[in-house]
Design a protein around this motif. Structure first.
Motif, PDB file in Angstrom:
ATOM      1  N   LEU A 388       0.838  -1.196   0.000  1.00 30.72           N
ATOM      2  CA  LEU A 388       0.000   0.000   0.000  1.00 30.72           C
ATOM      3  C   LEU A 388       0.871   1.243   0.000  1.00 30.72           C
ATOM      4  N   SER A 389       0.513   2.241  -0.808  1.00 31.07           N
ATOM      5  CA  SER A 389       1.215   3.506  -0.789  1.00 31.07           C
ATOM      6  C   SER A 389       0.810   4.276   0.455  1.00 31.07           C
ATOM      7  N   THR A 390       1.508   5.418   0.697  1.00 32.73           N
ATOM      8  CA  THR A 390       1.160   6.250   1.853  1.00 32.73           C
ATOM      9  C   THR A 390      -0.287   6.701   1.773  1.00 32.73           C
ATOM     10  N   PHE A 391      -0.719   7.173   0.589  1.00 36.85           N
ATOM     11  CA  PHE A 391      -2.096   7.643   0.458  1.00 36.85           C
ATOM     12  C   PHE A 391      -3.092   6.504   0.683  1.00 36.85           C
ATOM     13  N   SER A 392      -2.805   5.346   0.097  1.00 40.34           N
ATOM     14  CA  SER A 392      -3.725   4.210   0.239  1.00 40.34           C
ATOM     15  C   SER A 392      -3.832   3.772   1.690  1.00 40.34           C
ATOM     16  N   SER A 393      -2.682   3.755   2.367  1.00 43.75           N
ATOM     17  CA  SER A 393      -2.695   3.342   3.768  1.00 43.75           C
ATOM     18  C   SER A 393      -3.491   4.314   4.626  1.00 43.75           C
ATOM     19  N   HIS A 394      -3.271   5.619   4.394  1.00 41.96           N
ATOM     20  CA  HIS A 394      -4.032   6.636   5.126  1.00 41.96           C
ATOM     21  C   HIS A 394      -5.524   6.488   4.856  1.00 41.96           C
ATOM     22  N   MET A 395      -5.883   6.287   3.583  1.00 46.45           N
ATOM     23  CA  MET A 395      -7.292   6.207   3.233  1.00 46.45           C
ATOM     24  C   MET A 395      -7.934   4.960   3.827  1.00 46.45           C
ATOM     25  N   THR A 396      -7.197   3.859   3.885  1.00 45.40           N
ATOM     26  CA  THR A 396      -7.730   2.648   4.523  1.00 45.40           C
ATOM     27  C   THR A 396      -8.057   2.908   5.988  1.00 45.40           C
ATOM     28  N   ASN A 397      -7.139   3.604   6.660  1.00 51.18           N
ATOM     29  CA  ASN A 397      -7.364   3.934   8.076  1.00 51.18           C
ATOM     30  C   ASN A 397      -8.560   4.871   8.229  1.00 51.18           C
ATOM     31  N   ILE A 398      -8.679   5.869   7.327  1.00 52.63           N
ATOM     32  CA  ILE A 398      -9.777   6.832   7.408  1.00 52.63           C
ATOM     33  C   ILE A 398     -11.115   6.140   7.172  1.00 52.63           C
ATOM     34  N   VAL A 399     -11.154   5.205   6.227  1.00 51.60           N
ATOM     35  CA  VAL A 399     -12.395   4.458   5.972  1.00 51.60           C
ATOM     36  C   VAL A 399     -12.830   3.711   7.221  1.00 51.60           C
ATOM     37  N   SER A 400     -11.849   3.104   7.902  1.00 49.30           N
ATOM     38  CA  SER A 400     -12.163   2.377   9.142  1.00 49.30           C
ATOM     39  C   SER A 400     -12.697   3.331  10.213  1.00 49.30           C
ATOM     40  N   ILE A 401     -12.096   4.517  10.298  1.00 52.57           N
ATOM     41  CA  ILE A 401     -12.536   5.498  11.297  1.00 52.57           C
ATOM     42  C   ILE A 401     -13.958   5.968  11.002  1.00 52.57           C
ATOM     43  N   LEU A 402     -14.239   6.273   9.731  1.00 52.73           N
ATOM     44  CA  LEU A 402     -15.569   6.763   9.367  1.00 52.73           C
ATOM     45  C   LEU A 402     -16.658   5.751   9.657  1.00 52.73           C
ATOM     46  N   ALA A 403     -16.300   4.486   9.621  1.00 51.71           N
ATOM     47  CA  ALA A 403     -17.288   3.442   9.877  1.00 51.71           C
ATOM     48  C   ALA A 403     -17.645   3.334  11.367  1.00 51.71           C
ATOM     49  N   LYS A 404     -16.751   3.792  12.246  1.00 48.85           N
ATOM     50  CA  LYS A 404     -16.956   3.615  13.691  1.00 48.85           C
ATOM     51  C   LYS A 404     -17.288   4.909  14.426  1.00 48.85           C
ATOM     52  N   VAL A 405     -17.061   6.033  13.802  1.00 49.09           N
ATOM     53  CA  VAL A 405     -17.141   7.302  14.521  1.00 49.09           C
ATOM     54  C   VAL A 405     -18.587   7.656  14.863  1.00 49.09           C
ATOM     55  N   ASP A 406     -18.785   8.374  15.980  1.00 47.07           N
ATOM     56  CA  ASP A 406     -20.109   8.881  16.365  1.00 47.07           C
ATOM     57  C   ASP A 406     -19.928  10.208  17.102  1.00 47.07           C
ATOM     58  N   LYS A 407     -20.993  10.703  17.715  1.00 50.17           N
ATOM     59  CA  LYS A 407     -20.947  12.019  18.360  1.00 50.17           C
ATOM     60  C   LYS A 407     -20.102  12.030  19.627  1.00 50.17           C
ATOM     61  N   HIS A 408     -19.702  10.855  20.103  1.00 45.12           N
ATOM     62  CA  HIS A 408     -18.851  10.786  21.298  1.00 45.12           C
ATOM     63  C   HIS A 408     -17.391  10.515  20.931  1.00 45.12           C
ATOM     64  N   SER A 409     -17.025  10.764  19.681  1.00 51.16           N
ATOM     65  CA  SER A 409     -15.678  10.436  19.205  1.00 51.16           C
ATOM     66  C   SER A 409     -14.852  11.699  18.994  1.00 51.16           C
ATOM     67  N   LEU A 410     -13.555  11.557  19.247  1.00 52.69           N
ATOM     68  CA  LEU A 410     -12.576  12.594  18.938  1.00 52.69           C
ATOM     69  C   LEU A 410     -11.665  12.041  17.856  1.00 52.69           C
ATOM     70  N   VAL A 411     -11.547  12.764  16.737  1.00 55.96           N
ATOM     71  CA  VAL A 411     -10.766  12.288  15.591  1.00 55.96           C
ATOM     72  C   VAL A 411      -9.613  13.259  15.342  1.00 55.96           C
ATOM     73  N   LEU A 412      -8.406  12.705  15.177  1.00 58.81           N
ATOM     74  CA  LEU A 412      -7.207  13.499  14.940  1.00 58.81           C
ATOM     75  C   LEU A 412      -6.615  13.104  13.594  1.00 58.81           C
ATOM     76  N   PHE A 413      -6.555  14.049  12.658  1.00 59.23           N
ATOM     77  CA  PHE A 413      -6.015  13.804  11.328  1.00 59.23           C
ATOM     78  C   PHE A 413      -4.759  14.639  11.125  1.00 59.23           C
ATOM     79  N   ASP A 414      -3.676  13.965  10.726  1.00 57.20           N
ATOM     80  CA  ASP A 414      -2.437  14.671  10.424  1.00 57.20           C
ATOM     81  C   ASP A 414      -2.245  14.682   8.912  1.00 57.20           C
ATOM     82  N   GLU A 415      -2.163  15.875   8.319  1.00 56.30           N
ATOM     83  CA  GLU A 415      -2.015  16.039   6.870  1.00 56.30           C
ATOM     84  C   GLU A 415      -3.142  15.318   6.121  1.00 56.30           C
ATOM     85  N   LEU A 416      -4.364  15.720   6.430  1.00 59.38           N
ATOM     86  CA  LEU A 416      -5.536  15.109   5.812  1.00 59.38           C
ATOM     87  C   LEU A 416      -5.526  15.325   4.295  1.00 59.38           C
TER      88      LEU A 416
END
Length: 788
Positions: A388-416
């Motif tokens: 996986l490239s850097t972008f692909s790896s980041h996007m895989t992680n972001i997809v996982s985060i978007l699937a679990k996040v809710d109103k009680h979540s804190l999300v930290l993105f570095d170089e989104l």
């Protein structure tokens, strides 16, 4: 909460920093099992324990907890009927003795009426067993050695052992001395197989007889037990066997005594582990100058002057980090190595520490939230194994985060959105932030894309931020600026590094106009922020100064009333004493009078007259000489001192006059009507000026010849119409009184009243002339009127 975030934000390293202050195995286990909680009650309980630990650390240097081993395996062996050895019993004895010491320590705190949130609750759970503790400490020392006092039988056996050893040594010393020394390899006494022997040369093995127990590696020396001491060694050996048997009996007896208290001992060790962890958190907090944050169930996070705990505290830059109350998304822009990633990690790590009950390196009154999940996409996530490239790896992680996040979540993105085409990356970043906003998640993201600066202005609950950059030094300051987006400093840096101005101007012309306007807007925001910060610091200084003065005033006010009550009580006491003394003297006087009356033989002084005299004496009032020293009265007296222009009453003439000047000594020159007289101050009494000349004039006209009119009329503070009316009536009264001249005081002011009086006097038929008073008597603030 997902385990990955602990590794990303390095919570384990923070726990290692805390672990270095732990003393007990139970405390180490508590820390190892410590993970952030999402239960408000649990979090508040942990933070209260931390606050108690910091308070004890500050007041008493911490709870006295020594090094304690894990005793659960020993207690398990007791449960199945096994006997413990001396070392194991010593470890349990340390738990019991520490329990007693901690109970006493906390009882002293309670006697001092020091309040705690959780400390006393834990202390009540400790079960002190004084008898068992004393028995173990008497029988076993700290190293696990069974002492002579463990039993009377053991003490006798060890005395026998010492005597037997002494006897054997004396016998062997006799063999070693004299001619026998030539048969020995060395004149020493040693032991083999727990028996005393001597080293004999091989060729003289038959000289001493006895038993050979060992030989040297060369075979030249034999270790022989001479036949003279065989019986003594046998007796010593028997005593040693008896000692071992007695020790085994004592250990079995002590182990059996622990059986009924297994649960209490284990729970004591558990509570001591809690106290040990409280101590460790407090020492960790002291080292980092950390505080216990307040908890916001609405997730209004505000870390004041927050610092990353894993960076040297002497060099780390503190920043105010906030999210949740006024905005739920923060977009941080700015150059690389400016501190954006550290800011992200500081927010996430401090939140994890707070939800774990640890103190956080921030300022007082900092506030944390309670997040059910904290997600982070930070750092280079390139995966060689998964191709996986850097972008692909980041996007895989972001997809996982978007699937679990809710109103009680804190999300930290570095170089989104980094790692791909800038235009597409910026669009993806905006879409991802919108998706998180739709789920009411809390987001902090860093980016290089200028498009996200505009996003921060246009989206509700979103704010721009940046890391400050000092163009003069060409280096970042690592300060977070909330509300100010980052701007490119390429032109300024290039100019300072010597790039030609025409090249820079050409670049500005090529640059998109909208981007240039944005940079100018950002520069203006930065200037406004600096101005506001300066004004805030100035206002803060005055507020602090006002608060300090208010506190000092409160203290002085309180002190004044306390001292006043003390002085009043002292004065009353003194007055009562004076009255009592006067009454005693009066009684003596009255008694003498009665004796004289009786001696005269006739009723020259009647009884009711004596009673009246006593009553009058009791009502006498004595002045306190101490009042002369009273500063308040002295100040009031000072105000009563005579000065030029005062109106006084001349006692000898019964007339009012005006003080003109101070003469030699205590003499004053006084204006009495048309006369100027020099009079002593003792004949002068200060009086208030006449306030209502109209009424006084009327009364003068209607009263007898003893009444008088003042030679001066004071109109200061009167309205125009009212003043002229008073002048009219005053002049009539003065003429009736026969005054040749009077003075009208009208003040300077705007000059309107002065002009009105001048116009009035010009048309008065009885006025001969008028002029302003001399400079020493008021100048143009007063007018002297002479009558025909």
């Amino acid at each position: 909460m997902n385990k990955r975030i602990y590794e990303t934000l390095e919570l384990s390293r923070v726990k290692q920093m805390v672990a270095q202050y732990l003393q007990t195995a139970q405390g180490i286990e508590e820390l190892e099992s410590l993970v952030p909680s999402i239960d408000e009650t649990v979090i508040n309980g942990w933070l209260n324990e931390t606050a108690d630990g910091l308070k004890v650390q500050r007041l008493r240097g911490g709870i006295p907890i020594p090094k304690i081993e894990n005793i659960r395996p020993q207690m398990k062996r007791i449960e199945i009927g096994a006997d413990l050895n001396g070392v194991e019993l010593a470890q349990i004895a340390r738990v019991l003795s520490t329990t007693g010491q901690v109970k006493k320590f906390i009882a002293d705190l309670a006697d001092s009426e020091i309040e705690f949130l959780r400390l006393y609750d834990w202390a009540e759970q400790l079960e002190h067993l004084p008898d068992l503790t004393r028995r173990l400490q008497t029988a076993i020392d700290e190293d696990g050695y069974v002492t002579d006092e463990a039993s009377a039988e053991l003490k006798v056996i060890r005395n026998n052992i010492r005597r037997s050893e002494q006897t054997i040594r004396e016998q062997l010393d006799g063999i070693l001395r004299g001619n026998n020394a030539r048969y020995l390899s060395d004149t020493i006494i040693t032991m083999r197989n727990d028996r005393y022997v001597i080293p004999v040369k091989q060729e003289y093995r038959g000289v001493f007889g006895g038993v050979v127990h060992d030989q040297s590696s060369s075979g030249q020396t034999l270790f022989i037990e001479p036949k003279q001491i065989v019986d003594s060694n046998n007796r010593l050996r028997q005593h040693q066997i008896n000692e071992r048997q007695e020790i085994e009996r004592i250990l079995a007896e002590l182990s059996a005594e622990l059986v009924p208290y297994q649960k209490e001992i284990i729970h004591n060790a558990f509570v001591l582990g809690k106290f040990d962890l409280m101590n460790a958190k407090a020492r960790f907090g002291k080292e980092l100058k950390a505080v216990v944050p307040n908890v916001s169930t609405e997730n209004h996070v505000y870390f004041k002057q927050a610092r990353h705990p894993l960076i040297d505290q002497d060099v780390v830059v503190a920043n105010d980090i906030m999210i949740g109350q006024d905005f739920q998304a923060v977009v941080i822009t700015g150059p690389n190595t400016g501190g954006k990633t550290i800011t992200l990690k500081t927010l996430g790590l401090l939140q994890l520490m707070g939800q774990s009950g640890l103190p956080i390196p921030a300022g007082e009154d900092s506030q944390m939230g309670i997040f059910h999940e904290i997600f982070a996409d930070i750092g280079d996530e390139q995966s060689i194994e998964q191709s996986l490239s850097t972008f692909s790896s980041h996007m895989t992680n972001i997809v996982s985060i978007l699937a679990k996040v809710d109103k009680h979540s804190l999300v930290l993105f570095d170089e989104l959105g980094a790692g791909t085409d800038p235009q597409e990356g910026a669009a993806l970043a905006i879409a991802i932030l919108d998706a998180l906003g739709a789920k009411s998640a809390y987001v902090m993201a860093t980016t290089h894309y200028p498009e996200l600066k505009v996003y921060g202005y246009n989206r509700s609950n979103t704010i721009n931020a940046s890391m400050e950059f000092d163009v003069d030094t060409l280096s970042p300051t690592y300060r977070l600026l909330i509300g100010v987006p980052g701007r490119s400093n390429a032109f300024e840096i290039s100019k300072r590094l010597g790039l030609d101005n025409h090249i820079i101007d050409a670049a500005k012309q090529i640059m998109d106009g909208e981007s240039q306007d944005l940079n100018e807007m950002i520069a203006d925001l930065e200037n406004r922020r600096k101005m506001t910060e300066t004004e805030y610091l100035e206002v803060r200084h005055y507020v602090d100064e006002a608060a300090r003065l208010q506190q000092e005033l409160k203290e002085a006010y309180s002190y004044f009333f306390e001292e006043r009550e003390k002085e009043l009580a002292k004065a009353k006491k003194q007055a009562n004493k004076i009255v009592d003394e006067a009454k005693e003297e009066a009684e003596v006087i009255i008694s003498d009078l009665r004796k004289k009356q009786l001696a005269a033989g006739q009723a020259q002084v009647k009884e009711h007259e004596l009673i009246d005299a006593r009553t009058k004496l009791e009502n006498l009032h004595q002045e306190d000489n101490q009042l002369k020293k009273n500063k308040v009265l002295q100040k009031a007296k000072q105000k009563k001192k005579l000065k030029v222009g005062d109106e006084v009453l001349v006692a000898s003439y019964g007339q009012r006059g005006i003080l003109l000047q101070k003469m030699s000594g205590d003499n004053w020159q006084v204006q009495l009507g048309i006369l100027k007289m020099t009079l002593p101050e003792s004949e002068l009494q200060s009086v208030a000026p006449v306030k209502e000349p109209v009424q006084r004039v009327v009364s003068t006209v209607r009263s007898d010849s003893n009444s008088h009119v003042a030679t001066q009329l004071d109109l200061r503070g009167k309205r125009y119409e009212e003043a002229l009316n008073e002048v009219d009536q005053y002049l009539d009264a003065a003429i009736l009184a026969g005054y040749p001249q009077v003075t009208i005081v009208h003040g300077k002011g705007t000059g309107a009243l002065r002009q009105g009086i001048t116009d009035y006097l010009k048309n008065h038929r009885s006025v001969k002339s008028f002029e302003f008073a001399p400079p020493n008597q008021g100048g143009n603030g007063a007018t002297v009127v002479k009558f025909k």
